[in-house]
Design a protein around this motif. Structure first.
Motif, PDB file in Angstrom:
ATOM      1  N   THR A   1       0.839  -1.204   0.000  1.00  0.00           N
ATOM      2  CA  THR A   1       0.000   0.000   0.000  1.00  0.00           C
ATOM      3  C   THR A   1       0.868   1.246   0.000  1.00  0.00           C
ATOM      4  OG1 THR A   1      -1.764  -1.174   1.157  1.00  0.00           O
ATOM      5  CG2 THR A   1      -1.829   1.238   1.249  1.00  0.00           C
ATOM      6  N   LEU A   2       1.907   1.252   0.826  1.00  0.00           N
ATOM      7  CA  LEU A   2       2.812   2.403   0.869  1.00  0.00           C
ATOM      8  C   LEU A   2       3.625   2.523  -0.415  1.00  0.00           C
ATOM      9  CD1 LEU A   2       4.028   2.069   4.552  1.00  0.00           C
ATOM     10  CD2 LEU A   2       2.320   3.652   3.649  1.00  0.00           C
ATOM     11  N   ASN A   3       4.111   1.402  -0.911  1.00  0.00           N
ATOM     12  CA  ASN A   3       4.942   1.433  -2.114  1.00  0.00           C
ATOM     13  C   ASN A   3       4.152   1.717  -3.389  1.00  0.00           C
ATOM     14  OD1 ASN A   3       7.446   1.131  -0.863  1.00  0.00           O
ATOM     15  ND2 ASN A   3       7.176  -1.078  -0.730  1.00  0.00           N
ATOM     16  N   ALA A   4       2.825   1.637  -3.319  1.00  0.00           N
ATOM     17  CA  ALA A   4       1.991   2.010  -4.467  1.00  0.00           C
ATOM     18  C   ALA A   4       2.039   3.521  -4.693  1.00  0.00           C
ATOM     19  CB  ALA A   4       0.553   1.548  -4.257  1.00  0.00           C
ATOM     20  N   ASN A   5       2.412   4.258  -3.665  1.00  0.00           N
ATOM     21  CA  ASN A   5       2.589   5.706  -3.783  1.00  0.00           C
ATOM     22  C   ASN A   5       3.959   5.934  -4.433  1.00  0.00           C
ATOM     23  OD1 ASN A   5       3.477   8.376  -3.239  1.00  0.00           O
ATOM     24  ND2 ASN A   5       2.170   8.524  -1.440  1.00  0.00           N
ATOM     25  N   PRO A   6       3.995   6.465  -5.665  1.00  0.00           N
ATOM     26  CA  PRO A   6       5.275   6.610  -6.360  1.00  0.00           C
ATOM     27  C   PRO A   6       6.261   7.526  -5.633  1.00  0.00           C
ATOM     28  CG  PRO A   6       3.505   7.695  -7.579  1.00  0.00           C
ATOM     29  CD  PRO A   6       2.869   6.952  -6.457  1.00  0.00           C
ATOM     30  N   ASN A   7       5.751   8.472  -4.862  1.00  0.00           N
ATOM     31  CA  ASN A   7       6.639   9.375  -4.125  1.00  0.00           C
ATOM     32  C   ASN A   7       7.346   8.652  -2.977  1.00  0.00           C
ATOM     33  OD1 ASN A   7       5.874  11.755  -5.648  1.00  0.00           O
ATOM     34  ND2 ASN A   7       3.920  11.594  -4.588  1.00  0.00           N
ATOM     35  N   ILE A   8       6.631   7.742  -2.348  1.00  0.00           N
ATOM     36  CA  ILE A   8       7.252   6.944  -1.289  1.00  0.00           C
ATOM     37  C   ILE A   8       8.214   5.942  -1.903  1.00  0.00           C
ATOM     38  CG2 ILE A   8       6.829   5.217   0.503  1.00  0.00           C
ATOM     39  CD1 ILE A   8       4.179   6.641   1.105  1.00  0.00           C
ATOM     40  N   ALA A   9       7.754   5.242  -2.944  1.00  0.00           N
ATOM     41  CA  ALA A   9       8.604   4.228  -3.584  1.00  0.00           C
ATOM     42  C   ALA A   9       9.914   4.832  -4.074  1.00  0.00           C
ATOM     43  CB  ALA A   9       7.840   3.573  -4.742  1.00  0.00           C
ATOM     44  N   LYS A  10       9.837   6.048  -4.607  1.00  0.00           N
ATOM     45  CA  LYS A  10      11.038   6.732  -5.108  1.00  0.00           C
ATOM     46  C   LYS A  10      12.041   7.025  -3.989  1.00  0.00           C
ATOM     47  CE  LYS A  10      11.678  11.205  -6.852  1.00  0.00           C
ATOM     48  NZ  LYS A  10      11.168  12.346  -7.597  1.00  0.00           N
ATOM     49  N   ALA A  11      11.531   7.256  -2.781  1.00  0.00           N
ATOM     50  CA  ALA A  11      12.403   7.591  -1.650  1.00  0.00           C
ATOM     51  C   ALA A  11      13.052   6.355  -1.021  1.00  0.00           C
ATOM     52  CB  ALA A  11      11.613   8.346  -0.593  1.00  0.00           C
TER      53      ALA A  11
ATOM     54  N   HIS B   1       2.899  13.089  -0.206  1.00  0.00           N
ATOM     55  CA  HIS B   1       1.455  13.145  -0.458  1.00  0.00           C
ATOM     56  C   HIS B   1       0.757  11.886   0.079  1.00  0.00           C
ATOM     57  CE1 HIS B   1       2.429  16.650  -2.800  1.00  0.00           C
ATOM     58  NE2 HIS B   1       3.279  15.930  -3.502  1.00  0.00           N
ATOM     59  N   ILE B   2       0.961  11.643   1.345  1.00  0.00           N
ATOM     60  CA  ILE B   2       0.439  10.453   2.006  1.00  0.00           C
ATOM     61  C   ILE B   2      -1.065  10.585   2.221  1.00  0.00           C
ATOM     62  CG2 ILE B   2       0.531   9.107   4.166  1.00  0.00           C
ATOM     63  CD1 ILE B   2       3.543   9.783   4.216  1.00  0.00           C
ATOM     64  N   THR B   3      -1.786   9.517   1.872  1.00  0.00           N
ATOM     65  CA  THR B   3      -3.245   9.478   2.001  1.00  0.00           C
ATOM     66  C   THR B   3      -3.650   8.812   3.319  1.00  0.00           C
ATOM     67  OG1 THR B   3      -3.435   7.299   0.988  1.00  0.00           O
ATOM     68  CG2 THR B   3      -3.451   9.221  -0.510  1.00  0.00           C
ATOM     69  N   GLN B   4      -4.919   8.910   3.653  1.00  0.00           N
ATOM     70  CA  GLN B   4      -5.450   8.244   4.846  1.00  0.00           C
ATOM     71  C   GLN B   4      -5.245   6.734   4.749  1.00  0.00           C
ATOM     72  OE1 GLN B   4      -6.809   9.659   7.753  1.00  0.00           O
ATOM     73  NE2 GLN B   4      -6.593   7.556   8.465  1.00  0.00           N
ATOM     74  N   LYS B   5      -5.472   6.166   3.578  1.00  0.00           N
ATOM     75  CA  LYS B   5      -5.298   4.721   3.377  1.00  0.00           C
ATOM     76  C   LYS B   5      -3.849   4.313   3.672  1.00  0.00           C
ATOM     77  CE  LYS B   5      -5.693   1.109  -0.130  1.00  0.00           C
ATOM     78  NZ  LYS B   5      -6.030   0.797  -1.523  1.00  0.00           N
ATOM     79  N   GLN B   6      -2.895   5.102   3.225  1.00  0.00           N
ATOM     80  CA  GLN B   6      -1.490   4.792   3.469  1.00  0.00           C
ATOM     81  C   GLN B   6      -1.153   4.961   4.955  1.00  0.00           C
ATOM     82  OE1 GLN B   6      -0.041   7.535   0.582  1.00  0.00           O
ATOM     83  NE2 GLN B   6      -0.464   6.143  -1.113  1.00  0.00           N
ATOM     84  N   TRP B   7      -1.719   5.990   5.583  1.00  0.00           N
ATOM     85  CA  TRP B   7      -1.530   6.190   7.032  1.00  0.00           C
ATOM     86  C   TRP B   7      -2.045   4.968   7.802  1.00  0.00           C
ATOM     87  CZ3 TRP B   7       0.911   9.314  10.339  1.00  0.00           C
ATOM     88  CH2 TRP B   7       0.495   9.325  11.665  1.00  0.00           C
ATOM     89  N   ASP B   8      -3.238   4.497   7.430  1.00  0.00           N
ATOM     90  CA  ASP B   8      -3.823   3.331   8.094  1.00  0.00           C
ATOM     91  C   ASP B   8      -2.930   2.100   7.914  1.00  0.00           C
ATOM     92  OD1 ASP B   8      -5.949   4.937   8.861  1.00  0.00           O
ATOM     93  OD2 ASP B   8      -7.286   4.213   7.260  1.00  0.00           O
ATOM     94  N   ALA B   9      -2.359   1.928   6.721  1.00  0.00           N
ATOM     95  CA  ALA B   9      -1.459   0.798   6.471  1.00  0.00           C
ATOM     96  C   ALA B   9      -0.199   0.905   7.338  1.00  0.00           C
ATOM     97  CB  ALA B   9      -1.074   0.749   4.993  1.00  0.00           C
TER      98      ALA B   9
END
Length: 159
Positions: free
Chosen positions: A59-69, A109-117
């Motif tokens: 779920t976190l790695n689906a966010n390209p900004n997180i995956a890039k970091a 740009h973390i979403t609520q879904k990513q926060w919950d994960a």
């Protein structure tokens, strides 16, 4: 790691010349959360496990900004920063010198879904090391206080 070692509470009895019956009525000071967690080694073990979990969280790695970091070079530093920060905010002797939460997470740009994960992974690490419910609740409350600085559109923390 034994739970008894992880959560040893330090009690020190100091003779003050006060009559015994008065000493019996006085309640001992509550140990800091840092001490109840077992200090820096125990906190570091949880931080290590937690960062390992979030690095592979789909779920976190689906966010390209997180995956890039994500990088193998950055991972050990995150573990150190997290352990130091938790040490400091729970009453330990550490001094966190990293970026503030808002600055550190601004481009993700973390979403609520990513926060919950993230919280699921955090609780998984706490459970793995058998952190008691009361201390888990205190830690989650501390983490939740950072949400407005991390999650896009998060409501301000209640005081």
């Amino acid at each position: 790691m034994k739970p008894s070692m992880l959560f040893a509470v330090l009690a020190v009895a100091v003779g003050t010349g006060t009559p015994v019956h008065a000493q019996e009525k006085a309640l001992p000071a509550k140990a800091s959360l840092y001490d109840r967690l077992g200090g820096l080694y125990s906190i570091s073990a949880v931080a290590d496990d937690f960062i390992d979990r979030v690095y592979v969280n789909a779920t976190l790695n689906a966010n390209p900004n997180i995956a890039k970091a994500r990088s193998d070079l950055r991972k050990p530093g995150l573990k150190v920063h997290l352990a130091t920060q938790v040490c400091m905010v729970t009453g330990g002797p550490c001094k966190y010198t990293g970026k503030g939460m808002k600055e550190a997470h601004a481009t993700f740009h973390i979403t609520q879904k990513q926060w919950d994960a993230l919280l699921v992974d955090f609780r998984g690490s706490l459970d793995k090391f058998k952190v008691p419910a009361a201390e888990q609740n205190e830690l989650v409350e501390i983490v939740e206080s950072t949400k407005p600085d991390i999650v896009m559109g998060a409501a301000p923390a209640k005081n």
